[in-house]
Design a protein around this motif. Structure first.
Motif, PDB file in Angstrom:
ATOM      1  N   TYR A 171       0.838  -1.194   0.000  1.00 15.83           N
ATOM      2  CA  TYR A 171       0.000   0.000   0.000  1.00 15.83           C
ATOM      3  C   TYR A 171       0.876   1.248   0.000  1.00 15.83           C
ATOM      4  CZ  TYR A 171      -3.786  -3.107   1.522  1.00 15.83           C
ATOM      5  OH  TYR A 171      -4.718  -4.119   1.605  1.00 15.83           O
ATOM      6  N   SER A 172       0.337   2.323  -0.532  1.00 13.41           N
ATOM      7  CA  SER A 172       0.955   3.637  -0.342  1.00 13.41           C
ATOM      8  C   SER A 172       0.578   4.144   1.038  1.00 13.41           C
ATOM      9  CB  SER A 172       0.449   4.621  -1.407  1.00 13.41           C
ATOM     10  OG  SER A 172       0.810   5.942  -1.060  1.00 13.41           O
ATOM     11  N   GLY A 173       1.544   4.668   1.760  1.00  6.97           N
ATOM     12  CA  GLY A 173       1.241   5.225   3.069  1.00  6.97           C
ATOM     13  C   GLY A 173       0.601   6.593   2.991  1.00  6.97           C
ATOM     14  N   ALA A 174       0.778   7.281   1.860  1.00  9.32           N
ATOM     15  CA  ALA A 174       0.346   8.673   1.752  1.00  9.32           C
ATOM     16  C   ALA A 174      -0.974   8.843   1.014  1.00  9.32           C
ATOM     17  CB  ALA A 174       1.427   9.494   1.059  1.00  9.32           C
ATOM     18  N   LYS A 175      -1.539   7.772   0.481  1.00  5.28           N
ATOM     19  CA  LYS A 175      -2.787   7.908  -0.275  1.00  5.28           C
ATOM     20  C   LYS A 175      -3.983   7.726   0.652  1.00  5.28           C
ATOM     21  CE  LYS A 175      -0.756   7.200  -4.775  1.00  5.28           C
ATOM     22  NZ  LYS A 175      -0.676   6.435  -6.036  1.00  5.28           N
ATOM     23  N   ALA A 176      -4.655   6.600   0.592  1.00  7.30           N
ATOM     24  CA  ALA A 176      -5.854   6.431   1.415  1.00  7.30           C
ATOM     25  C   ALA A 176      -5.561   6.590   2.902  1.00  7.30           C
ATOM     26  CB  ALA A 176      -6.482   5.069   1.147  1.00  7.30           C
ATOM     27  N   ILE A 177      -4.395   6.123   3.337  1.00  5.92           N
ATOM     28  CA  ILE A 177      -4.058   6.157   4.770  1.00  5.92           C
ATOM     29  C   ILE A 177      -3.735   7.578   5.233  1.00  5.92           C
ATOM     30  CG2 ILE A 177      -2.533   5.191   6.554  1.00  5.92           C
ATOM     31  CD1 ILE A 177      -1.991   2.843   4.592  1.00  5.92           C
ATOM     32  N   GLU A 178      -3.324   8.444   4.325  1.00 13.26           N
ATOM     33  CA  GLU A 178      -2.987   9.835   4.615  1.00 13.26           C
ATOM     34  C   GLU A 178      -1.865   9.964   5.644  1.00 13.26           C
ATOM     35  OE1 GLU A 178      -7.193  11.291   5.266  1.00 13.26           O
ATOM     36  OE2 GLU A 178      -6.560  12.738   3.746  1.00 13.26           O
ATOM     37  N   GLY A 179      -0.818   9.190   5.436  1.00 14.33           N
ATOM     38  CA  GLY A 179       0.378   9.312   6.249  1.00 14.33           C
ATOM     39  C   GLY A 179       1.420  10.141   5.525  1.00 14.33           C
ATOM     40  N   PRO A 180       2.644  10.193   6.061  1.00 15.45           N
ATOM     41  CA  PRO A 180       3.740  10.858   5.352  1.00 15.45           C
ATOM     42  C   PRO A 180       4.148  10.025   4.145  1.00 15.45           C
ATOM     43  CG  PRO A 180       4.567   9.716   7.278  1.00 15.45           C
ATOM     44  CD  PRO A 180       3.061   9.596   7.322  1.00 15.45           C
ATOM     45  N   THR A 181       5.041  10.541   3.333  1.00 17.47           N
ATOM     46  CA  THR A 181       5.535   9.781   2.192  1.00 17.47           C
ATOM     47  C   THR A 181       6.135   8.468   2.698  1.00 17.47           C
ATOM     48  OG1 THR A 181       6.003  11.786   0.946  1.00 17.47           O
ATOM     49  CG2 THR A 181       7.129   9.770   0.249  1.00 17.47           C
ATOM     50  N   SER A 182       5.532   7.367   2.306  1.00 16.90           N
ATOM     51  CA  SER A 182       5.918   6.064   2.851  1.00 16.90           C
ATOM     52  C   SER A 182       5.117   4.984   2.141  1.00 16.90           C
ATOM     53  CB  SER A 182       5.631   5.996   4.360  1.00 16.90           C
ATOM     54  OG  SER A 182       4.261   6.294   4.612  1.00 16.90           O
ATOM     55  N   GLY A 183       5.409   3.750   2.456  1.00 20.66           N
ATOM     56  CA  GLY A 183       4.652   2.621   1.943  1.00 20.66           C
ATOM     57  C   GLY A 183       4.506   1.574   3.028  1.00 20.66           C
ATOM     58  N   LEU A 184       3.604   0.647   2.808  1.00 22.49           N
ATOM     59  CA  LEU A 184       3.353  -0.421   3.780  1.00 22.49           C
ATOM     60  C   LEU A 184       3.330  -1.749   3.053  1.00 22.49           C
ATOM     61  CD1 LEU A 184       2.393  -1.463   6.603  1.00 22.49           C
ATOM     62  CD2 LEU A 184       0.054  -1.070   5.789  1.00 22.49           C
ATOM     63  N   VAL A 185       4.046  -2.716   3.580  1.00 21.69           N
ATOM     64  CA  VAL A 185       3.979  -4.086   3.084  1.00 21.69           C
ATOM     65  C   VAL A 185       3.492  -4.963   4.223  1.00 21.69           C
ATOM     66  CG1 VAL A 185       5.214  -6.013   2.029  1.00 21.69           C
ATOM     67  CG2 VAL A 185       5.913  -3.665   1.514  1.00 21.69           C
ATOM     68  N   ILE A 186       2.388  -5.675   3.980  1.00 22.21           N
ATOM     69  CA  ILE A 186       1.865  -6.620   4.969  1.00 22.21           C
ATOM     70  C   ILE A 186       1.853  -8.009   4.350  1.00 22.21           C
ATOM     71  CG2 ILE A 186       0.424  -4.873   6.063  1.00 22.21           C
ATOM     72  CD1 ILE A 186      -2.006  -6.228   4.677  1.00 22.21           C
ATOM     73  N   GLY A 187       1.777  -9.036   5.198  1.00 24.40           N
ATOM     74  CA  GLY A 187       1.693 -10.376   4.639  1.00 24.40           C
ATOM     75  C   GLY A 187       2.090 -11.470   5.597  1.00 24.40           C
ATOM     76  N   ARG A 188       2.439 -12.606   4.996  1.00 18.55           N
ATOM     77  CA  ARG A 188       2.839 -13.771   5.785  1.00 18.55           C
ATOM     78  C   ARG A 188       4.186 -13.508   6.450  1.00 18.55           C
ATOM     79  NH1 ARG A 188      -2.302 -15.164   5.399  1.00 18.55           N
ATOM     80  NH2 ARG A 188      -2.945 -15.097   3.210  1.00 18.55           N
ATOM     81  N   GLN A 189       4.362 -14.112   7.595  1.00 17.47           N
ATOM     82  CA  GLN A 189       5.523 -13.844   8.438  1.00 17.47           C
ATOM     83  C   GLN A 189       6.838 -13.929   7.671  1.00 17.47           C
ATOM     84  OE1 GLN A 189       5.552 -12.880  11.639  1.00 17.47           O
ATOM     85  NE2 GLN A 189       7.778 -12.904  11.811  1.00 17.47           N
ATOM     86  N   GLN A 190       7.106 -15.067   7.031  1.00 15.95           N
ATOM     87  CA  GLN A 190       8.397 -15.270   6.396  1.00 15.95           C
ATOM     88  C   GLN A 190       8.606 -14.327   5.211  1.00 15.95           C
ATOM     89  OE1 GLN A 190      11.253 -17.602   7.193  1.00 15.95           O
ATOM     90  NE2 GLN A 190      11.793 -15.734   6.105  1.00 15.95           N
ATOM     91  N   PHE A 191       7.560 -14.103   4.433  1.00 17.34           N
ATOM     92  CA  PHE A 191       7.706 -13.246   3.253  1.00 17.34           C
ATOM     93  C   PHE A 191       8.050 -11.813   3.655  1.00 17.34           C
ATOM     94  CE2 PHE A 191       5.114 -16.698   1.466  1.00 17.34           C
ATOM     95  CZ  PHE A 191       5.869 -16.990   0.334  1.00 17.34           C
ATOM     96  N   VAL A 192       7.420 -11.302   4.707  1.00 16.91           N
ATOM     97  CA  VAL A 192       7.737  -9.944   5.153  1.00 16.91           C
ATOM     98  C   VAL A 192       9.159  -9.883   5.703  1.00 16.91           C
ATOM     99  CG1 VAL A 192       7.129  -8.095   6.772  1.00 16.91           C
ATOM    100  CG2 VAL A 192       5.321  -9.347   5.563  1.00 16.91           C
ATOM    101  N   GLU A 193       9.604 -10.933   6.375  1.00 12.62           N
ATOM    102  CA  GLU A 193      10.986 -10.959   6.856  1.00 12.62           C
ATOM    103  C   GLU A 193      11.963 -10.903   5.693  1.00 12.62           C
ATOM    104  OE1 GLU A 193      12.128 -10.690  10.037  1.00 12.62           O
ATOM    105  OE2 GLU A 193      10.003 -10.333  10.470  1.00 12.62           O
ATOM    106  N   TRP A 194      11.644 -11.562   4.579  1.00 14.36           N
ATOM    107  CA  TRP A 194      12.494 -11.476   3.391  1.00 14.36           C
ATOM    108  C   TRP A 194      12.504 -10.062   2.817  1.00 14.36           C
ATOM    109  CZ3 TRP A 194      10.164 -16.601   1.135  1.00 14.36           C
ATOM    110  CH2 TRP A 194      10.831 -17.696   1.703  1.00 14.36           C
TER     111      TRP A 194
END
Length: 379
Positions: free
Chosen positions: A216-239
């Protein structure tokens, strides 16, 4: 002179910048969105403190994961960086040699990233460039106007590293398989599914539908600062996190971005302030009615093509009547003391869309009056 006036002067006058009315939506070219004061305050506090950054990354990620009821999460610098690092993550995994030498290594690992052809878009930069930065090779599935599950299945082979599904208004919407269908294929062949959902508003649905990584973009719908978000399964996010030692290093996000986005997500989940589509309709109805009273212009409500709860004003220009094309109107609306930006995707059809999420009723009056002056020949 008050603080607000001093700040305004230091920005607009000191740097000779135009004021902008953003009727184009949450667009990167205009700075995306305006975070809440609580988010701004968190950013300021974060800038003035020191942290063990790995600890900050891990613990804010787990905090976000708990908020969203997902296994793992990480804040990145932006959504496009998230794509590149997600692709690199599923290719490199925890191979340290490949992590350090992805740019030059000829080591064999699966690198093909299957993307529906209608999803291989330019969102401001090409999707293929982000995949390539992550060491992947784009393989297009289906056709520009159609991608069925069997189109993807027919391309899966030992070189397949992942399926990438782009959920965006930029993409072809008709005759496309769903995220759920893509997830079913990924599970069947034991390959990861990455979903780029940069501007999407639901922070849980694609994970719940079976995606291994969602960006996700952190600055679009979420209205945060310039940033991004990656969510998911434990191992994949660790990679993905591991890529901070590889291609993710020049894409690193600062402590203020990490903390600011974490606060924005907390507010987004617990205290949403988003306008509903119907509230947008109510706000822009007087604007539409006034436009429809101008000879050569017709306006109406249209809904977001990607299925989000966003209503916009579609404005059509009859060039034979007003003497100016939609493209010319777009150019002229950007001139003068206040630049007005619209969504320009339908200009070749003589239309433009006004996205009112970041526009007040008073600004809609300014837009209307500027359109009227241009058509009447006023400068």
């Amino acid at each position: 002179m008050g603080l607000e006036s001093q700040t305004e002067k230091s920005i607009y006058e000191k740097y000779n910048l135009k004021k902008v009315i953003n009727a184009s939506g949450r667009m990167t070219i205009l700075g995306v969105s305006t975070p809440r004061p609580e988010v701004v305050n968190t950013v300021c506090k974060g800038l003035n403190e020191y942290f063990e950054i790995k600890d900050l990354v891990d613990k804010t990620g787990q905090y976000i994961a708990n908020l969203l009821n997902v296994e793992n999460a990480v804040v990145v610098s932006c959504a496009s960086a998230g794509i590149a690092q997600a692709v690199a993550g599923v290719i490199v995994k925890d191979d340290l040699d490949l992590l350090y030498n992805l740019h030059a290594s000829d080591k064999y690992v699966p690198r093909e990233i299957i993307v529906p052809k209608g999803h291989n878009v330019n969102f401001g930069a090409p999707i293929g460039t982000m995949v390539g930065l992550g060491g992947g090779i784009v393989v297009e599935a289906g056709y520009a106007n159609e991608c069925k599950p069997d189109h993807i299945e027919s391309l899966i082979n030992p070189d397949t590293a992942a399926i990438l599904y782009v959920k965006s208004h930029h993409c072809v919407q008709k005759s496309m398989l769903s995220v759920t269908q893509a997830a079913s294929i990924a599970k069947k062949y034991n390959i990861p599914l990455i979903v780029d959902a940069a501007a999407e508003e639901d922070l849980q649905t694609y994970y719940q539908q079976g995606a291994d990584l969602v960006i996700y973009s952190g600055a679009k719908a979420i209205e945060g600062p310039t940033s991004g978000l990656v969510i998911g399964r434990q191992q994949f996010v660790e990679w993905v996190k591991l890529q901070s030692q590889g291609i993710g290093r020049p894409m690193k996000v600062g402590k203020e971005g990490i903390l600011g986005l974490t606060k924005a997500i907390e507010l987004y989940v617990t205290d949403p302030r988003q306008e509903t589509g119907q509230q947008m309709v109510t706000k822009m109805t007087p604007f539409i009615e006034k436009l429809n009273a101008i000879d050569g212009i017709s306006a109406r409500v249209v809904w977001d093509g990607a299925g989000r709860d966003i209503a916009r004003a579609e404005i059509s220009f009859d060039a034979k009547v007003i003497g100016k094309s939609a493209t010319e109107m777009i150019h002229l609306m950007k001139q003068g003391e206040i630049a007005v930006y619209f969504r320009e995707y339908k200009a070749n059809e003589g239309k433009l869309d006004a996205d009112v999420r970041s526009v007040t009723a008073e600004q809609l009056d300014i837009i209307y009056n500027k359109i009227k002056r241009i058509i009447q020949g006023a400068n």
